[in-house]
Design a protein around this motif. Structure first.
Motif, PDB file in Angstrom:
ATOM      1  N   GLY A 131      46.323  52.429  39.036  1.00 50.05           N
ATOM      2  CA  GLY A 131      45.293  52.649  40.041  1.00 50.05           C
ATOM      3  C   GLY A 131      44.287  51.508  40.107  1.00 50.05           C
ATOM      4  O   GLY A 131      43.321  51.584  40.844  1.00 50.05           O
ATOM      5  N   GLN A 132      44.547  50.446  39.335  1.00 49.22           N
ATOM      6  CA  GLN A 132      43.587  49.324  39.306  1.00 49.22           C
ATOM      7  C   GLN A 132      43.789  48.320  40.427  1.00 49.22           C
ATOM      8  O   GLN A 132      43.067  47.329  40.495  1.00 49.22           O
ATOM      9  N   GLY A 133      44.786  48.522  41.271  1.00 51.86           N
ATOM     10  CA  GLY A 133      44.943  47.623  42.408  1.00 51.86           C
ATOM     11  C   GLY A 133      45.679  46.333  42.106  1.00 51.86           C
ATOM     12  O   GLY A 133      45.466  45.312  42.772  1.00 51.86           O
ATOM     13  N   HIS A 134      46.583  46.354  41.131  1.00 51.32           N
ATOM     14  CA  HIS A 134      47.279  45.111  40.759  1.00 51.32           C
ATOM     15  C   HIS A 134      48.057  44.488  41.908  1.00 51.32           C
ATOM     16  O   HIS A 134      48.148  43.262  41.990  1.00 51.32           O
ATOM     17  N   SER A 135      48.651  45.314  42.786  1.00 49.69           N
ATOM     18  CA  SER A 135      49.448  44.735  43.879  1.00 49.69           C
ATOM     19  C   SER A 135      48.592  43.827  44.738  1.00 49.69           C
ATOM     20  O   SER A 135      49.082  42.898  45.370  1.00 49.69           O
ATOM     21  N   THR A 136      47.313  44.140  44.766  1.00 45.77           N
ATOM     22  CA  THR A 136      46.392  43.346  45.573  1.00 45.77           C
ATOM     23  C   THR A 136      45.887  42.139  44.795  1.00 45.77           C
ATOM     24  O   THR A 136      46.003  40.997  45.243  1.00 45.77           O
ATOM     25  N   THR A 137      45.340  42.381  43.598  1.00 47.91           N
ATOM     26  CA  THR A 137      44.645  41.289  42.910  1.00 47.91           C
ATOM     27  C   THR A 137      45.608  40.228  42.367  1.00 47.91           C
ATOM     28  O   THR A 137      45.289  39.037  42.402  1.00 47.91           O
ATOM     29  N   PHE A 138      46.783  40.652  41.899  1.00 57.01           N
ATOM     30  CA  PHE A 138      47.720  39.640  41.404  1.00 57.01           C
ATOM     31  C   PHE A 138      48.288  38.824  42.564  1.00 57.01           C
ATOM     32  O   PHE A 138      48.555  37.626  42.408  1.00 57.01           O
ATOM     33  N   ARG A 149      43.753  44.435  29.474  1.00 57.36           N
ATOM     34  CA  ARG A 149      44.452  43.196  29.143  1.00 57.36           C
ATOM     35  C   ARG A 149      45.180  42.575  30.329  1.00 57.36           C
ATOM     36  O   ARG A 149      45.677  41.461  30.239  1.00 57.36           O
ATOM     37  N   SER A 150      45.224  43.292  31.466  1.00 57.82           N
ATOM     38  CA  SER A 150      46.034  42.769  32.571  1.00 57.82           C
ATOM     39  C   SER A 150      45.524  41.424  33.083  1.00 57.82           C
ATOM     40  O   SER A 150      46.298  40.476  33.219  1.00 57.82           O
ATOM     41  N   THR A 151      44.244  41.364  33.396  1.00 58.00           N
ATOM     42  CA  THR A 151      43.710  40.106  33.930  1.00 58.00           C
ATOM     43  C   THR A 151      43.720  39.004  32.876  1.00 58.00           C
ATOM     44  O   THR A 151      44.208  37.898  33.140  1.00 58.00           O
ATOM     45  N   PRO A 152      43.236  39.287  31.654  1.00 55.13           N
ATOM     46  CA  PRO A 152      43.239  38.215  30.656  1.00 55.13           C
ATOM     47  C   PRO A 152      44.636  37.706  30.292  1.00 55.13           C
ATOM     48  O   PRO A 152      44.792  36.515  30.040  1.00 55.13           O
ATOM     49  N   ASP A 208      29.225  41.123  33.574  1.00 58.23           N
ATOM     50  CA  ASP A 208      29.714  39.746  33.647  1.00 58.23           C
ATOM     51  C   ASP A 208      31.162  39.754  33.166  1.00 58.23           C
ATOM     52  O   ASP A 208      31.423  39.946  31.978  1.00 58.23           O
ATOM     53  N   CYS A 209      32.089  39.620  34.120  1.00 56.91           N
ATOM     54  CA  CYS A 209      33.511  39.567  33.722  1.00 56.91           C
ATOM     55  C   CYS A 209      34.087  38.220  34.135  1.00 56.91           C
ATOM     56  O   CYS A 209      35.245  38.103  34.509  1.00 56.91           O
ATOM     57  N   GLY A 210      33.233  37.194  34.070  1.00 60.81           N
ATOM     58  CA  GLY A 210      33.701  35.868  34.463  1.00 60.81           C
ATOM     59  C   GLY A 210      33.968  35.843  35.950  1.00 60.81           C
ATOM     60  O   GLY A 210      33.334  36.573  36.730  1.00 60.81           O
ATOM     61  N   VAL A 211      34.927  35.022  36.338  1.00 58.99           N
ATOM     62  CA  VAL A 211      35.262  34.886  37.763  1.00 58.99           C
ATOM     63  C   VAL A 211      35.871  36.195  38.266  1.00 58.99           C
ATOM     64  O   VAL A 211      36.732  36.778  37.605  1.00 58.99           O
ATOM     65  N   ARG A 212      35.406  36.686  39.395  1.00 57.41           N
ATOM     66  CA  ARG A 212      35.929  37.932  39.963  1.00 57.41           C
ATOM     67  C   ARG A 212      36.989  37.614  41.003  1.00 57.41           C
ATOM     68  O   ARG A 212      36.718  36.889  41.964  1.00 57.41           O
ATOM     69  N   ILE A 213      38.161  38.178  40.820  1.00 54.93           N
ATOM     70  CA  ILE A 213      39.251  37.938  41.770  1.00 54.93           C
ATOM     71  C   ILE A 213      38.981  38.732  43.040  1.00 54.93           C
ATOM     72  O   ILE A 213      39.003  38.206  44.139  1.00 54.93           O
ATOM     73  N   ASN A 214      38.702  40.014  42.868  1.00 60.87           N
ATOM     74  CA  ASN A 214      38.410  40.883  44.002  1.00 60.87           C
ATOM     75  C   ASN A 214      37.150  41.690  43.671  1.00 60.87           C
ATOM     76  O   ASN A 214      37.220  42.715  42.991  1.00 60.87           O
ATOM     77  N   PRO A 215      35.987  41.198  44.116  1.00 61.43           N
ATOM     78  CA  PRO A 215      34.723  41.845  43.723  1.00 61.43           C
ATOM     79  C   PRO A 215      34.673  43.333  44.064  1.00 61.43           C
ATOM     80  O   PRO A 215      34.097  44.121  43.323  1.00 61.43           O
ATOM     81  N   ALA A 236      38.634  34.092  34.328  1.00 58.70           N
ATOM     82  CA  ALA A 236      38.416  35.541  34.521  1.00 58.70           C
ATOM     83  C   ALA A 236      38.455  36.249  33.176  1.00 58.70           C
ATOM     84  O   ALA A 236      39.186  35.862  32.268  1.00 58.70           O
ATOM     85  N   LYS A 237      37.683  37.296  33.059  1.00 64.87           N
ATOM     86  CA  LYS A 237      37.739  38.186  31.892  1.00 64.87           C
ATOM     87  C   LYS A 237      38.100  39.572  32.411  1.00 64.87           C
ATOM     88  O   LYS A 237      37.917  39.857  33.586  1.00 64.87           O
ATOM     89  N   GLY A 238      38.570  40.447  31.538  1.00 62.26           N
ATOM     90  CA  GLY A 238      38.882  41.812  31.959  1.00 62.26           C
ATOM     91  C   GLY A 238      37.614  42.581  32.278  1.00 62.26           C
ATOM     92  O   GLY A 238      36.525  42.220  31.841  1.00 62.26           O
ATOM     93  N   VAL A 239      37.764  43.667  33.037  1.00 59.91           N
ATOM     94  CA  VAL A 239      36.569  44.454  33.379  1.00 59.91           C
ATOM     95  C   VAL A 239      36.827  45.958  33.383  1.00 59.91           C
ATOM     96  O   VAL A 239      35.906  46.747  33.306  1.00 59.91           O
ATOM     97  N   GLY A 240      38.114  46.352  33.426  1.00 55.48           N
ATOM     98  CA  GLY A 240      38.435  47.753  33.692  1.00 55.48           C
ATOM     99  C   GLY A 240      37.691  48.731  32.801  1.00 55.48           C
ATOM    100  O   GLY A 240      37.389  49.842  33.207  1.00 55.48           O
ATOM    101  N   GLU A 241      37.434  48.330  31.578  1.00 52.13           N
ATOM    102  CA  GLU A 241      36.890  49.291  30.645  1.00 52.13           C
ATOM    103  C   GLU A 241      35.435  49.064  30.307  1.00 52.13           C
ATOM    104  O   GLU A 241      34.837  49.874  29.600  1.00 52.13           O
TER     105      GLU A 241
HETATM  106  O1  CDP Z   1      44.224  45.941  32.415  1.00 52.89           O
HETATM  107  P1  CDP Z   1      43.505  46.541  33.584  1.00 52.89           P
HETATM  108  O2  CDP Z   1      44.166  46.278  34.895  1.00 52.89           O
HETATM  109  O3  CDP Z   1      43.156  47.972  33.376  1.00 52.89           O
HETATM  110  O4  CDP Z   1      42.048  45.876  33.609  1.00 52.89           O
HETATM  111  P2  CDP Z   1      41.491  44.516  34.200  1.00 52.89           P
HETATM  112  O5  CDP Z   1      42.292  43.359  33.782  1.00 52.89           O
HETATM  113  O6  CDP Z   1      40.060  44.510  33.844  1.00 52.89           O
HETATM  114  O7  CDP Z   1      41.646  44.646  35.777  1.00 52.89           O
HETATM  115  C1  CDP Z   1      41.244  45.741  36.547  1.00 52.89           C
HETATM  116  C2  CDP Z   1      41.294  45.343  38.008  1.00 52.89           C
HETATM  117  O8  CDP Z   1      40.160  44.528  38.330  1.00 52.89           O
HETATM  118  C3  CDP Z   1      42.542  44.525  38.371  1.00 52.89           C
HETATM  119  O9  CDP Z   1      42.974  44.809  39.674  1.00 52.89           O
HETATM  120  C4  CDP Z   1      42.001  43.118  38.270  1.00 52.89           C
HETATM  121  O10 CDP Z   1      42.763  42.181  38.949  1.00 52.89           O
HETATM  122  C5  CDP Z   1      40.583  43.250  38.813  1.00 52.89           C
HETATM  123  N1  CDP Z   1      39.721  42.187  38.247  1.00 52.89           N
HETATM  124  C6  CDP Z   1      39.200  41.201  39.060  1.00 52.89           C
HETATM  125  O11 CDP Z   1      39.385  41.247  40.282  1.00 52.89           O
HETATM  126  N2  CDP Z   1      38.444  40.187  38.509  1.00 52.89           N
HETATM  127  C7  CDP Z   1      38.202  40.153  37.168  1.00 52.89           C
HETATM  128  N3  CDP Z   1      37.487  39.165  36.629  1.00 52.89           N
HETATM  129  C8  CDP Z   1      38.711  41.176  36.339  1.00 52.89           C
HETATM  130  C9  CDP Z   1      39.494  42.175  36.901  1.00 52.89           C
END
Ligand code: CDP
Length: 791
Positions: free
Chosen positions: A512-519, A554-557, A670-677, A743-748
């Motif tokens: 549900g994190q929107g990977h199809s879009t952000t990746f 861990r997805s973004t990192p 602060d999650c570093g660069v945001r791919i999709n704010p 970019a850094k992770g942000v989901g959690e």
């Molecule tokens: O591993 P998980 O997808 O749960 O967490 P994440 O890496 O923090 O990413 C969650 C969602 O936020 C994904 O769709 C990421 O691509 C997006 N995201 C982003 O747009 N920019 C970031 N700096 C971090 C995450």
């Protein structure tokens, strides 16, 4: 004084951006129209249905099981017991923490709700009915429910299945420098201590867990559709358990209705479905109901912590130490890197420049469901952040210091990065003072304190709570982190088709994190292909490269970095093709927004789509250069990424009832660069709601016999819009220096950072030093009367 902010709403792009930016989720088209395809939507031809008989006792010896009446049920096709499994060598399975867990109990049951038998029938109703026909003779045993009594002399031994086991002790583990820490405590002017429990909570995703197993009797291939956050890790575990080669196992994760860590592990029901299909020769579906999910699949937290913090009389923090008693339930199924039995708990020195720190963690068995999953947190960081953020507040209260000032004074400074903590973590980047200041500005902190003082004079209870967290996400570097011996690197594959459209295949798995879009946006940014033209494939082990899945942000990192690297490999290939097309040397080419152009001559250029076509054509390429525009990559992260955030919560507490209202919540991430704010903000919204739920509502209680008292949403309360304010968000951006796009992770982040802010606010309102979560009206009311409930 409380007028919310000038925080700009996230701008949604009118057209699809060619890279980073707030575009709507590609997934929305199916999700918001009810067109998602979840596990329970799948029906295979001839499919049967499984149901699990569960133990009513928390601890009991199994004297006998009589399945004859159930087997005689006209719609029942098979009844499987632990004995059946023992014959196949499958009665026990490995856990993620090098323990074993009973698939179906053979000798004893060890928690209420434990799996005892599995019925396979023509439909779900018949399977359920037949459970009532199974007769189990139990001999009840005393149960260990309170972890604090697990190591008592004479306590019932839960794991007598393990060789030579005479107590409930699992492990002792420590980190940091004990002597150096004791030394700073001996010299400190001020020490504050606090006993606290991070109570057992449950991820409780909207969709429960389930699985459909289908073994083709002709080819011998096992296909498992399952709710998994880590399809490749599941495949390897099935291969190890069942002795099948990986190419004979296909794991398919369909759309997943929330995971939050609940869908990382392998549950007995999944294994039963596999045995069910082997026994019956047709596909078998097993889907748990809500109560089963809350009773038997993974819990999180359950950490009893005794923390101490030392400081000078001027408020310079010197040291922190903690003793933890970790309740791991009946089987040690905790999800975490193998070398770290307390996960990443040893980031508990938090965001502060603290010279010495030490922790000692003892894990014990109790008669509760196994788990210890990283529920929306990176392996126990939630507990660590709660500990330090409560301790800082307790210290501030004891000394009459302002909690914002105390934090500001001790934050790691921007010039100290990369910063190595007393526990050995290397924080990559951050500007903590700026992040905290931004939150204070948005909140109007001074004005809030004035308002609070005025209200106190009138007997009104208003509280302001702060937390500042550092997360550690992106597990992880292979040299330090593995799960069951599997290194935590992630693969990515990118194919650009002749017409310039692309397919990206990943090992991570969206819930549900929107990977199809952000990746797709990452590839778009790197290659200049529209995100709409990039298909992201996840969740099918036959279709995707190996990697450890999606949890712990861990997805973004990791997979995000793999995506960048694979796109850059394709771009390098595209450069050679473009050079051949334009009849120049690759060194003469510059990359500019989706095209390679000849330096100094922008009219001579080739767009990515034309390059893709040429790469598949009869164009002559230099010797040794393959055609096509495909690439693969495995990314082994050099370090974790360290997002941070400053959260401020404002609450009003009803003095008569103890009811808490969260009036405002300010979150600067602060999650570093945001791919999709926009997606980042959505992630933060969800995590904040989750944190409010944990802090105020969620209670996974047991009576002294081990009866589970929170096995439905009538008792285990989830937060809704009613309990949540309109979140006030802000951001700072300090890119990660080692991540290829910063970019850094942000989901959690928000789930980790918000509970201490809420708790600090409530305790500030009622003037109480400490009370454990959840701060339900009853807990708050008792705490106000000096009689806090110990959960
Ligand atoms: O591993 P998980 O997808 O749960 O967490 P994440 O890496 O923090 O990413 C969650 C969602 O936020 C994904 O769709 C990421 O691509 C997006 N995201 C982003 O747009 N920019 C970031 N700096 C971090 C995450």
């Amino acid at each position: 004084g409380t007028a919310p902010t000038e925080v700009a709403p996230t701008q949604v792009c009118a057209s699809t951006p060619m890279g980073y930016g707030s575009m709507r989720r590609k997934e929305d088209a199916r999700f918001i129209r009810g067109q998602g395809r979840y596990l329970d939507d799948i029906a295979l031809p001839g499919m049967l249905h499984g149901a699990i008989l569960r133990s009513p006792f928390a601890h009991a010896r199994i004297v006998s099981i009589d399945t004859s009446a159930a087997e005689a049920h006209p719609k029942v096709k098979a009844v499987i017991t632990g004995e059946t499994l023992a014959g196949l060598g499958l009665a026990w399975m490995p856990t993620l923490s090098h323990d074993v867990q009973a698939v179906l109990a053979t000798d004893k049951v060890r928690f209420q709700g434990q799996e005892v038998a599995f019925v396979v029938a023509e439909d779900r109703y018949a399977a359920r009915d037949a459970l009532g026909l199974i007769e189990v003779d139990y001999e009840p045993l005393d149960a260990v429910i309170d972890a604090r009594t697990a190591l008592d002399e004479g306590a019932p031994v839960i794991r007598d299945d393990l060789d030579g086991r005479t107590d409930n002790h699992i492990f002792d583990w420590e980190a940091g420098d004990a002597a150096a820490t004791d030394d700073v405590f001996a010299r400190a002017d001020v020490v504050a201590e606090c006993d606290m429990l991070y109570p057992r909570v449950h991820p409780a995703p909207m969709e429960t867990c389930g699985s459909i197993a289908s073994m083709d009797p002709v080819t011998g291939k096992l296909v498992v559709y399952t709710t998994t956050q880590a399809p490749h890790a599941h495949r390897t575990v099935y291969a190890l358990v069942a002795g099948l080669p990986e190419h004979k196992i296909q794991i398919i994760a369909p759309d997943i209705g929330g995971g939050f860590g609940n869908k990382v592990g392998i549950y007995p029901g999944y294994v039963c479905a596999v045995v069910g299909t082997i026994v019956t020769g047709v596909p078998v579906k097993w889907v748990e109901d809500r109560s089963e999910n809350l009773m038997a699949t993974s819990f999180a937290r359950d950490y009893h912590m005794r923390g101490e913090i030392a400081s000078t009389k001027d408020g310079k923090l010197l040291g922190v130490r903690v003793k933890v008693l970790a309740d791991h339930g009946a089987f040690n199924g905790t999800a975490q890197p193998s070398k770290m039995p307390a996960g990443l708990f040893h980031v508990f020195s938090g965001s502060y420049d603290i010279a010495a720190a030490h922790c000692q963690v003892t894990g014990v068995y109790t008669n509760k469901a196994p788990g210890g999953v990283a529920y929306a947190c990176s392996f126990r960081i939630t507990e660590a952040v709660y500990l330090i953020e409560r301790l800082v507040d307790v210290l501030a209260r004891d000394q009459g210091w302002d909690p914002a000032e105390l934090r500001m004074k001790n934050l790691v400074q921007p010039e100290q990065f990369p910063y190595t903590t007393a526990l050995g973590w290397e924080y990559d980047s951050g500007d903590y003072p700026r992040t905290l200041q931004k939150a204070l500005d948005i909140a109007g902190y001074a004005e809030l304190r004035r308002e609070q003082a005025e209200k106190r004079e009138r007997g009104e209870l208003m509280g302001i709570g702060i937390s500042f967290f550092t997360e550690a996400v992106g597990a992880g570097p292979r040299k330090t982190m593995d799960i069951l011996g599997l290194g935590m690197a992630d693969g990515a594959e990118l194919r650009v088709h002749p017409t310039g459209k692309a397919v990206l295949r990943l090992s991570c798995m969206s819930q549900g994190q929107g990977h199809s879009t952000t990746f797709a946006q990452i590839v778009a940014q790197e290659l200049g292909i529209s995100p709409d033209d990039i298909e992201v494939v996840q969740g099918d082990t036959d279709q995707t490269p190996f990697g450890l899945g999606t949890y712990a942000s861990r997805s973004t990192p990791v997979s995000g970095a793999a995506t960048v690297m694979v796109a850059r490999k394709v771009r390098e290939r595209a450069k050679i093709v473009a050079a051949a097309m334009l009849e120049v040397s690759p060194d003469d080419l510059e990359w500019e927004k989706g095209r390679f152009q000849v330096a100094g001559d922008p009219s001579a250029s080739a767009a990515i789509a034309d390059i893709a076509m040429a790469a598949h054509s009869d164009l002559e390429l230099p010797d040794g250069v393959e055609g096509h525009l495909d690439a693969t990559c495995v990314y082994n992260p050099p370090n974790l990424t360290y997002p941070c955030g400053a959260y401020i919560c404002v609450v009003d507490v009803d003095a008569g009832t103890g009811q808490v209202k969260v009036r405002r919540f300010i979150a600067v991430d602060d999650c570093g660069v945001r791919i999709n704010p926009m997606i980042v903000e959505g992630q933060v919204h969800g995590g904040l709601a989750d944190g409010v739920g944990m802090a105020l509502m969620q209670l996974m209680a047991f009576d002294s016999d081990g009866n589970h008292l929170g096995a439905s949403f009538m008792d285990y309360l989830l937060p809704t819009a009613m309990e949540c304010p309109s979140w006030e968000l802000g951001e700072t951006v300090t890119p990660s220096p080692h991540h290829p796009i910063g970019a850094k992770g942000v989901g959690e982040s928000a789930t980790v950072g918000s509970p201490p802010a809420v708790v600090n606010a409530v305790l500030d309102a009622i003037g109480v030093r400490h009370a454990d979560m959840p701060l339900t009206p009853a807990h708050v009311w008792r705490a106000m009367r000096g009689d806090p409930i110990r959960t």
